[in-house]
Design a protein around this motif. Structure first.
Motif, PDB file in Angstrom:
ATOM      1  N   LEU A 203      95.932  -2.439  27.044  1.00 29.01           N
ATOM      2  CA  LEU A 203      94.756  -2.287  27.891  1.00 29.01           C
ATOM      3  C   LEU A 203      93.649  -3.147  27.287  1.00 29.01           C
ATOM      4  O   LEU A 203      93.627  -3.375  26.076  1.00 29.01           O
ATOM      5  CB  LEU A 203      94.332  -0.820  27.937  1.00 29.01           C
ATOM      6  N   THR A 204      92.739  -3.633  28.125  1.00 24.85           N
ATOM      7  CA  THR A 204      91.640  -4.478  27.640  1.00 24.85           C
ATOM      8  C   THR A 204      90.300  -3.882  28.053  1.00 24.85           C
ATOM      9  O   THR A 204      90.135  -3.456  29.196  1.00 24.85           O
ATOM     10  CB  THR A 204      91.750  -5.910  28.191  1.00 24.85           C
ATOM     11  N   THR A 205      89.380  -3.825  27.093  1.00 20.81           N
ATOM     12  CA  THR A 205      88.013  -3.389  27.381  1.00 20.81           C
ATOM     13  C   THR A 205      87.055  -4.518  27.025  1.00 20.81           C
ATOM     14  O   THR A 205      87.344  -5.331  26.142  1.00 20.81           O
ATOM     15  CB  THR A 205      87.667  -2.103  26.603  1.00 20.81           C
ATOM     16  N   PHE A 206      85.921  -4.576  27.709  1.00 17.48           N
ATOM     17  CA  PHE A 206      85.004  -5.701  27.558  1.00 17.48           C
ATOM     18  C   PHE A 206      83.605  -5.229  27.160  1.00 17.48           C
ATOM     19  O   PHE A 206      83.204  -4.097  27.413  1.00 17.48           O
ATOM     20  CB  PHE A 206      84.896  -6.472  28.883  1.00 17.48           C
ATOM     21  N   ASN A 207      82.893  -6.140  26.542  1.00 19.70           N
ATOM     22  CA  ASN A 207      81.478  -5.959  26.264  1.00 19.70           C
ATOM     23  C   ASN A 207      80.870  -7.344  26.176  1.00 19.70           C
ATOM     24  O   ASN A 207      81.589  -8.352  26.300  1.00 19.70           O
ATOM     25  CB  ASN A 207      81.247  -5.161  24.974  1.00 19.70           C
ATOM     26  N   GLU A 208      79.581  -7.430  25.993  1.00 22.52           N
ATOM     27  CA  GLU A 208      78.947  -8.729  25.823  1.00 22.52           C
ATOM     28  C   GLU A 208      77.980  -8.658  24.656  1.00 22.52           C
ATOM     29  O   GLU A 208      77.443  -7.603  24.333  1.00 22.52           O
ATOM     30  CB  GLU A 208      78.210  -9.150  27.098  1.00 22.52           C
ATOM     31  N   VAL A 209      77.814  -9.780  23.992  1.00 19.33           N
ATOM     32  CA  VAL A 209      76.946  -9.831  22.829  1.00 19.33           C
ATOM     33  C   VAL A 209      75.895 -10.915  23.027  1.00 19.33           C
ATOM     34  O   VAL A 209      76.200 -12.020  23.507  1.00 19.33           O
ATOM     35  CB  VAL A 209      77.761 -10.080  21.533  1.00 19.33           C
ATOM     36  N   THR A 336      91.908 -11.822  28.991  1.00 17.42           N
ATOM     37  CA  THR A 336      92.505 -10.603  28.435  1.00 17.42           C
ATOM     38  C   THR A 336      93.584 -11.032  27.444  1.00 17.42           C
ATOM     39  O   THR A 336      94.728 -11.262  27.828  1.00 17.42           O
ATOM     40  CB  THR A 336      93.128  -9.732  29.540  1.00 17.42           C
ATOM     41  N   PRO A 337      93.238 -11.199  26.170  1.00 16.34           N
ATOM     42  CA  PRO A 337      94.211 -11.695  25.193  1.00 16.34           C
ATOM     43  C   PRO A 337      95.368 -10.723  25.001  1.00 16.34           C
ATOM     44  O   PRO A 337      95.212  -9.507  25.166  1.00 16.34           O
ATOM     45  CB  PRO A 337      93.375 -11.834  23.911  1.00 16.34           C
ATOM     46  N   ILE A 338      96.538 -11.272  24.665  1.00 19.13           N
ATOM     47  CA  ILE A 338      97.724 -10.460  24.403  1.00 19.13           C
ATOM     48  C   ILE A 338      97.844 -10.240  22.906  1.00 19.13           C
ATOM     49  O   ILE A 338      97.677 -11.159  22.110  1.00 19.13           O
ATOM     50  CB  ILE A 338      98.989 -11.149  24.947  1.00 19.13           C
ATOM     51  N   MET A 339      98.166  -9.013  22.531  1.00 15.00           N
ATOM     52  CA  MET A 339      98.237  -8.658  21.114  1.00 15.00           C
ATOM     53  C   MET A 339      99.315  -9.452  20.385  1.00 15.00           C
ATOM     54  O   MET A 339     100.269  -9.940  20.986  1.00 15.00           O
ATOM     55  CB  MET A 339      98.510  -7.155  20.978  1.00 15.00           C
ATOM     56  N   ASN A 340      99.134  -9.571  19.090  1.00 14.60           N
ATOM     57  CA  ASN A 340     100.011 -10.369  18.242  1.00 14.60           C
ATOM     58  C   ASN A 340     101.028  -9.472  17.548  1.00 14.60           C
ATOM     59  O   ASN A 340     100.679  -8.651  16.707  1.00 14.60           O
ATOM     60  CB  ASN A 340      99.166 -11.124  17.201  1.00 14.60           C
ATOM     61  N   GLY A 341     102.296  -9.630  17.909  1.00 12.55           N
ATOM     62  CA  GLY A 341     103.367  -8.901  17.240  1.00 12.55           C
ATOM     63  C   GLY A 341     103.217  -7.396  17.343  1.00 12.55           C
ATOM     64  O   GLY A 341     103.013  -6.833  18.423  1.00 12.55           O
ATOM     65  N   THR A 342     103.283  -6.722  16.189  1.00 10.66           N
ATOM     66  CA  THR A 342     103.213  -5.257  16.165  1.00 10.66           C
ATOM     67  C   THR A 342     101.797  -4.745  15.935  1.00 10.66           C
ATOM     68  O   THR A 342     101.604  -3.544  15.751  1.00 10.66           O
ATOM     69  CB  THR A 342     104.125  -4.718  15.044  1.00 10.66           C
ATOM     70  N   GLN A 343     100.824  -5.634  15.923  1.00 15.51           N
ATOM     71  CA  GLN A 343      99.446  -5.196  15.721  1.00 15.51           C
ATOM     72  C   GLN A 343      98.967  -4.373  16.915  1.00 15.51           C
ATOM     73  O   GLN A 343      99.494  -4.486  18.020  1.00 15.51           O
ATOM     74  CB  GLN A 343      98.527  -6.403  15.511  1.00 15.51           C
ATOM     75  N   ALA A 344      97.941  -3.564  16.677  1.00 16.15           N
ATOM     76  CA  ALA A 344      97.442  -2.668  17.718  1.00 16.15           C
ATOM     77  C   ALA A 344      96.236  -3.235  18.459  1.00 16.15           C
ATOM     78  O   ALA A 344      95.798  -2.643  19.445  1.00 16.15           O
ATOM     79  CB  ALA A 344      97.076  -1.311  17.113  1.00 16.15           C
ATOM     80  N   GLY A 345      95.678  -4.356  18.004  1.00 11.66           N
ATOM     81  CA  GLY A 345      94.500  -4.873  18.670  1.00 11.66           C
ATOM     82  C   GLY A 345      94.265  -6.346  18.423  1.00 11.66           C
ATOM     83  O   GLY A 345      94.740  -6.912  17.425  1.00 11.66           O
ATOM     84  N   ILE A 346      93.554  -6.978  19.348  1.00 14.35           N
ATOM     85  CA  ILE A 346      93.156  -8.378  19.210  1.00 14.35           C
ATOM     86  C   ILE A 346      91.797  -8.550  19.879  1.00 14.35           C
ATOM     87  O   ILE A 346      91.553  -8.010  20.962  1.00 14.35           O
ATOM     88  CB  ILE A 346      94.199  -9.339  19.845  1.00 14.35           C
ATOM     89  N   LEU A 347      90.897  -9.276  19.221  1.00 17.91           N
ATOM     90  CA  LEU A 347      89.567  -9.538  19.764  1.00 17.91           C
ATOM     91  C   LEU A 347      89.521 -10.938  20.346  1.00 17.91           C
ATOM     92  O   LEU A 347      89.864 -11.908  19.671  1.00 17.91           O
ATOM     93  CB  LEU A 347      88.503  -9.411  18.668  1.00 17.91           C
ATOM     94  N   LEU A 373      88.512  -6.783  23.942  1.00 18.95           N
ATOM     95  CA  LEU A 373      89.412  -6.140  22.992  1.00 18.95           C
ATOM     96  C   LEU A 373      90.633  -5.648  23.741  1.00 18.95           C
ATOM     97  O   LEU A 373      90.544  -4.732  24.566  1.00 18.95           O
ATOM     98  CB  LEU A 373      88.734  -4.955  22.293  1.00 18.95           C
ATOM     99  N   SER A 374      91.778  -6.292  23.498  1.00 18.64           N
ATOM    100  CA  SER A 374      93.047  -5.775  24.008  1.00 18.64           C
ATOM    101  C   SER A 374      93.645  -4.892  22.931  1.00 18.64           C
ATOM    102  O   SER A 374      93.672  -5.262  21.749  1.00 18.64           O
ATOM    103  CB  SER A 374      93.998  -6.922  24.354  1.00 18.64           C
ATOM    104  N   TYR A 375      94.132  -3.723  23.339  1.00 19.91           N
ATOM    105  CA  TYR A 375      94.607  -2.759  22.346  1.00 19.91           C
ATOM    106  C   TYR A 375      95.784  -1.958  22.893  1.00 19.91           C
ATOM    107  O   TYR A 375      96.013  -1.907  24.113  1.00 19.91           O
ATOM    108  CB  TYR A 375      93.472  -1.808  21.941  1.00 19.91           C
ATOM    109  N   ASP A 376      96.523  -1.350  21.979  1.00 16.85           N
ATOM    110  CA  ASP A 376      97.684  -0.524  22.325  1.00 16.85           C
ATOM    111  C   ASP A 376      97.199   0.893  22.587  1.00 16.85           C
ATOM    112  O   ASP A 376      96.847   1.625  21.652  1.00 16.85           O
ATOM    113  CB  ASP A 376      98.712  -0.566  21.196  1.00 16.85           C
ATOM    114  N   HIS A 377      97.209   1.283  23.846  1.00 14.25           N
ATOM    115  CA  HIS A 377      96.664   2.578  24.247  1.00 14.25           C
ATOM    116  C   HIS A 377      97.525   3.744  23.743  1.00 14.25           C
ATOM    117  O   HIS A 377      97.103   4.907  23.810  1.00 14.25           O
ATOM    118  CB  HIS A 377      96.564   2.631  25.779  1.00 14.25           C
TER     119      HIS A 377
END
Length: 406
Positions: A203-209, A336-347, A373-377
């Motif tokens: 799943l991907t969530t967004f914010n702005e800086v 919406t980036p795709i996570m890397n390998g077995t990691q749980a998140g990617i920014l 932030l794409s993450y493993d829900h």
């Protein structure tokens, strides 16, 4: 005689492709000299000769798939510049039919005496079509022949055409489609990205800086920073520091699933996605929590250079607890980036764009960046994912805190 075999590079690597021979049959080879480049799904490896002598046999062509332990060449002791000729037939001997010569693998790119720089796919297509690579005009200003150049050169074989009975066929314009075989690394990237999509609840969530303060601080300090450290102050050190701080606050974002267990990593090895000619690679900045801004900038610069020069080792790519990818360098506004390998998140970072935003009840034009932030829900709830991204945002909008705490 010494056999050149495909070395065992890592437990997970069982095969590779011959990318380029830097020596040809008959060349003198010194002990420890680099003779062939092997492309694997992770890195390109330089294979050396363990003995000095003459390269007498090449048993695998460029583009061929070879297995770990497979013999791909033979080096024999000697000083000559060519393999030893067959023993002559004695003059007094009765005439006999000469044995049929063994057909050598066609090498169509050596006609000029100079080695043509070409991609493995281009060499393979040239062999299939009987095209002399030396006659192909490359588009690349550096002279590297690519598969498109071979396809555009024509499809006429070297041998004289044989007349065939006329057939009712539909004419096909080959110029409409260029077929290029996926490199081993591209195949692996595709396979692993698909596996992540299929095996995780991504799943991907967004914010702005608001990048105003980071840009202002960097502008004020970059010259002093360079004079005191010898390093250039970029944005990646700010983002890496902010990510590490957020991971400490939200440890499940720095975790991974192993069977029915959640492994919470107590280290902060941050992968930084780097685009190369062969595809995306993710070298790892080790112990980013222990590095200051200059050390992080130096680590990223060194890894990026190694990636471009195809010098990354397996140790540079293995592990990693979280990844940062910057599509903004290519102009991406949101992804919406795709996570890397077995990691749980990617920014995912994106391009900085000036746009109107509300600031203390007033509308101002500010340099804004979307963060994703794409993450493993399965292991990260919405509360942690949103909190993580909000923490990164707040730290970047108050970058002095990062500098003071680094």
């Amino acid at each position: 005689m010494a056999e050149i075999k495909v070395p065992e590079l890592a437990e997970s690597i069982t095969e590779g492709s011959i990318a380029q021979w830097v020596k040809k049959v008959g060349d003198r080879v010194e002990k420890g000299e680099f003779i062939v480049e092997l492309e694997t799904d992770k890195v390109n490896a330089e294979i050396i000769s363990e003995e000095a002598g003459v390269l007498t046999q090449i048993l695998a062509e460029e583009g061929d798939t070879v297995l770990v332990g497979q013999v791909i060449a033979v080096v024999e002791a000697g000083e000559g510049a060519a393999p030893a000729p067959a023993a002559p037939v004695a003059a007094a001997a009765a005439p006999q039919a000469a044995p049929a010569p063994v057909a050598a693998a066609p090498v169509v790119e050596e006609t000029t005496g100079e080695r043509v720089i070409a991609s493995p796919a281009a060499r393979k297509l040239a062999r299939e079509k009987g095209i002399d690579l030396a006659a192909v005009s490359p588009v690349d200003p550096q002279g590297r022949v690519r598969v498109q150049d071979v396809a555009a050169h024509g499809t006429a074989p070297v041998a004289a055409p044989v007349a065939a009975a006329p057939k009712a066929v539909v004419a096909v314009d080959d110029s409409r489609v260029t077929i290029e075989k996926m490199s081993r690394r591209r195949q692996t990237i595709a396979k692993r990205l698909l596996e992540v999509k299929q095996s995780t609840a991504m799943l991907t969530t967004f914010n702005e800086v608001d990048m105003t303060n980071v840009m202002a601080l960097r502008s004020r300090k970059k010259d002093q920073f360079f004079e005191s450290t010898g390093s250039k102050l970029g944005f990646m050190s700010f983002f890496t520091k902010a990510v590490v701080a957020a991971l400490k606050k939200y440890p499940y974002v720095n975790a991974q699933i192993n069977g029915d267990e959640i492994h919470l990593n107590n280290f902060f090895d941050i992968g930084v996605a780097v685009s190369t000619e062969e595809g995306l690679v993710v070298p790892v900045v080790r112990d980013a929590d222990r590095k200051n801004f200059a050390e992080i900038e130096d680590s990223i610069a060194d890894l990026a250079k190694k990636a471009r020069d195809k010098k990354l080792g397996l140790s540079d790519l293995q592990g990693g607890s979280f990844t940062i990818t910057n599509g903004g360098v290519f102009g991406s506004l949101m992804s919406t980036p795709i996570m890397n390998g077995t990691q749980a998140g990617i920014l995912g970072m994106h391009t900085i764009k000036k746009r109107p935003v509300e600031v203390n009840g007033e509308v101002e034009i500010r340099p804004m960046m979307y963060l994703a932030l794409s993450y493993d829900h399965r292991i990260i709830d919405g509360k942690d994912s949103v909190g993580f991204l909000k923490t990164v945002k707040e730290l970047l909008e108050n970058p002095e805190d990062l500098l003071l705490n680094s």
